[in-house]
Design a protein around this motif. Structure first.
Motif, mmCIF file in Angstrom:
data_model
loop_
_atom_site.group_PDB
_atom_site.id
_atom_site.type_symbol
_atom_site.label_atom_id
_atom_site.label_comp_id
_atom_site.label_asym_id
_atom_site.label_seq_id
_atom_site.Cartn_x
_atom_site.Cartn_y
_atom_site.Cartn_z
ATOM 1 N N GLN A 120 0.809 -1.219 0.000
ATOM 2 C CA GLN A 120 0.000 0.000 0.000
ATOM 3 C C GLN A 120 0.844 1.272 0.000
ATOM 4 O O GLN A 120 0.490 2.263 -0.653
ATOM 5 N N ALA A 124 1.977 0.644 -4.317
ATOM 6 C CA ALA A 124 0.772 1.231 -4.918
ATOM 7 C C ALA A 124 1.042 2.583 -5.571
ATOM 8 O O ALA A 124 0.586 2.833 -6.700
ATOM 9 N N LEU A 129 -1.811 3.164 -8.182
ATOM 10 C CA LEU A 129 -3.021 2.580 -7.628
ATOM 11 C C LEU A 129 -3.452 3.378 -6.406
ATOM 12 O O LEU A 129 -2.619 3.929 -5.677
ATOM 13 N N GLN A 131 -4.461 4.131 -2.738
ATOM 14 C CA GLN A 131 -4.154 3.517 -1.457
ATOM 15 C C GLN A 131 -5.430 3.362 -0.633
ATOM 16 O O GLN A 131 -6.312 4.224 -0.658
#
Length: 221
Positions: A120, A124, A129, A131
């Motif tokens: 994360q 990420a 991406l 979190q």
């Protein structure tokens, strides 16, 4: 000359780096075979023959094929027991049992929350991406509880299992490396006196510094 063992996978993988550190501790010659996971090479039929779950690392030693980094490391220590760091996996049944219990603690208690945080917080953002803040909070609290246990244990012993560097601590190195040096959560470790001292010690192993260097070096053209 002995044929180098083969390790399949990217150096940035925590599991791959765990195996590389063990090989370096044991002075075992190895060949690193890159696996481009972004291109799905880990799911291709030839790779699945040596790693049926399509994960990294995969390990080959002559006609032996293994997967799962902690099992690979135990095998390396047993097969190459007479070279390199001879005490890495203990030298008697009691030492091995003590090391094994902390390898299990790492795998069952430390690794789950720390792996979530590594993904994360470190991966990420690189992968663009979103979190999951709730997931981060939950696992940070879980990891704090584990580290509180470590802090107490490390107040009584230089390492978790005695006073020598072993396979148990090597297993912790990859995730802590990312959390301390690749995120803003370093204080999880450095704010705890004994854990911080322990991390400073184990992260300065020559074997681990070589792995970090491999991670930061550009791949061969």
């Amino acid at each position: 000359m002995a044929t180098p063992v083969k390790v399949y996978g990217p150096t940035l993988s925590t599991a791959v780096s765990r195996v590389l550190a063990c090989l370096l501790e044991k002075n075992v010659q190895f060949q690193l075979i890159p696996v481009n996971m972004a291109k799905g090479e880990h799911k291709k039929p030839d790779y699945l023959k040596i790693q049926p779950f399509g994960q990294v690392p995969a390990y080959q030693d002559e006609d032996i094929t293994l997967f799962e980094s902690r099992s690979i490391n135990r095998y390396i220590c047993d097969k190459y027991g007479s070279q390199g760091n001879k005490g890495l996996y203990g030298t008697n049944p009691l030492e091995k049992a003590s090391i094994d219990q902390w390898i299990e603690a790492e795998g069952q208690s430390f690794n789950p929350p720390s792996s979530v945080l590594v993904f994360q917080l470190a991966f990420a953002p690189r992968m663009k991406l979103k979190q999951d803040e709730n997931l981060i909070r939950q696992n940070e609290e879980k990891l704090k509880k584990v580290l509180d246990v470590y802090e107490k244990r490390l107040g009584d012993s230089q390492y978790l299992a005695g006073d020598e560097f072993t396979l148990a601590y090597l297993s912790h190195l990859p995730n802590i490396q990312y959390l301390v040096n690749g995120t803003d959560r370093a204080e999880l470790f450095t704010s705890r006196e004994n854990v911080g001292r322990w991390w400073g010690d184990i992260s300065n192993r020559e074997s681990w510094k070589k792995v970090v260097e491999m991670q930061t070096s550009p791949p061969p053209s």
